[in-house]
Design an enzyme around this catalytic site. Structure first.
Site, PDB file in Angstrom:
ATOM      1  N   ASP A   1       0.839  -1.190   0.000  1.00 30.99           N
ATOM      2  CA  ASP A   1       0.000   0.000   0.000  1.00 30.99           C
ATOM      3  C   ASP A   1       0.887   1.258   0.000  1.00 30.99           C
ATOM      4  OD1 ASP A   1      -3.024   0.862   0.532  1.00 30.99           O
ATOM      5  OD2 ASP A   1      -1.810   2.004   1.949  1.00 30.99           O
ATOM      6  N   ARG A   2       0.794   2.122   0.996  1.00 31.06           N
ATOM      7  CA  ARG A   2       1.632   3.330   1.016  1.00 31.06           C
ATOM      8  C   ARG A   2       3.106   2.966   0.998  1.00 31.06           C
ATOM      9  NH1 ARG A   2      -1.327   6.818  -0.871  1.00 31.06           N
ATOM     10  NH2 ARG A   2       0.023   8.481  -0.092  1.00 31.06           N
TER      11      ARG A   2
ATOM     12  N   HIS B   1     -11.097   8.302  -0.434  1.00 30.67           N
ATOM     13  CA  HIS B   1     -10.164   8.826   0.571  1.00 30.67           C
ATOM     14  C   HIS B   1      -8.967   9.519  -0.081  1.00 30.67           C
ATOM     15  CE1 HIS B   1      -8.706   4.925  -0.662  1.00 30.67           C
ATOM     16  NE2 HIS B   1      -7.559   5.106  -0.049  1.00 30.67           N
TER      17      HIS B   1
ATOM     18  N   HIS C   1      -7.062  -6.985   0.829  1.00 28.33           N
ATOM     19  CA  HIS C   1      -5.987  -6.004   0.732  1.00 28.33           C
ATOM     20  C   HIS C   1      -4.865  -6.277   1.728  1.00 28.33           C
ATOM     21  CE1 HIS C   1      -4.082  -2.146   0.046  1.00 28.33           C
ATOM     22  NE2 HIS C   1      -4.255  -1.793   1.311  1.00 28.33           N
TER      23      HIS C   1
END
Length: 296
Positions: A110-111, A155, A275
């Site tokens: 992810d990030r 988001h 995820h």
């Protein structure tokens, strides 16, 4: 991180200065060739607890909290560079060097995957292997999110807004906001136990401004950096493994083709989980990383 927070068994915690006024909280364990694991949103380094403990049998495994997250420092957003992935990638390279590693393998979720990709592009001399878990390069993320399908990334648009409003809105209901993603994105209801969930929510609650700044950078300076790399033909030259949900089918694009535009040596795998794959399918993830590290 407090003594009552869950920790990765067998790992030691330390703080390492990586830039002026910025130190990262990092868990280190195992021995052997170095492997750095970067967490995603809305999590901390603890998301790697199963995978890290597994791979520590063969590797020195380094799990930091990213700048702005967890128990790492959270500098004020004084410029677009403060939370640029270029800056956060430089943090990671500085961390590895401070721990004695000039070259290392790098995996991000992810990030953390965005930071890992930027590190691979900016510091190819330091990154031997690269893995991205359930993320697309910034350029491609913004390119494929459009129309009604863009709602899945609401988001991203919220936290891209100028400072003030998004921070106030999120802080007013932080546990509901961050908990929404922990619930929505999980493919398994028991992958994140109650104590770990509480740790994630507390960490995010204490980091709203820096988390928003991280996302704001991705809609601005990070995209500009990716666009410049694409124009210059800059690519990831090391072996790359991508583990991803089937985004392409859902959003109408060829995810593997998108990744081939960035990586010369690519293993792209669609995985049957949600995820939070390092927590939902840790053996699958650890085995994929082992396969990656065998490539030359």
């Amino acid at each position: 991180m407090t003594s009552t927070d869950p920790q990765i068994p067998g790992f030691t915690q330390q703080r390492v200065t990586v830039a002026d006024g910025v130190a990262l909280n990092v868990a280190v364990g195992g021995s052997g060739a170095p492997l750095v694991l970067l967490h995603g949103f809305p999590q901390t380094h603890l998301m790697w607890r199963h995978v890290a403990a597994d791979l520590a049998a063969e590797h020195t495994v380094i799990c930091p909290d990213l700048r702005g997250y967890g128990a790492s420092d959270k500098p004020a957003e004084t410029s677009p560079d403060t939370y640029a992935k270029r800056t956060m990638a430089a943090d990671v390279v500085a961390l590895a060097r401070a721990l004695g590693h000039e070259r290392f393998a790098l995996a991000g979720h992810d990030r953390g995957a965005l930071v890992a990709i930027r590190a691979g592009l900016d510091h190819p001399e330091a990154i031997t292997h690269l893995a991205s878990l359930d993320a697309m390069p910034t350029f491609d993320t913004w390119d494929v999110l459009h129309g009604a399908f863009g709602a899945v990334g609401f988001h991203l648009y919220l936290m891209a807004q100028p400072p003030g409003l998004p921070e106030a809105m999120i802080a007013a209901s932080a546990d509901a906001y961050f908990g929404h993603f922990l619930d929505l994105w999980a493919g398994s209801g028991d992958a994140i136990p109650d104590d770990v969930r509480a740790h994630y929510l507390a960490a995010c609650r204490a980091a709203v401004p820096s988390i928003v700044a991280d996302f704001r950078a991705t809609a601005g300076i990070d995209l500009a950096h990716d666009e410049a790399d694409r124009a210059a033909g800059n690519r990831l030259r090391m072996p790359v493994t991508v583990l991803q949900q089937d985004w392409g089918t859902a959003l109408g694009f060829d995810a593997t083709a998108r990744w081939r535009a960035w990586a010369d040596d690519l293993d792209h795998r669609t995985v049957p989980c949600g995820h939070f794959m390092a927590e939902e399918a840790p053996t699958l993830v650890a085995d994929a990383l082992r396969d990656l590290l065998k490539r030359r």
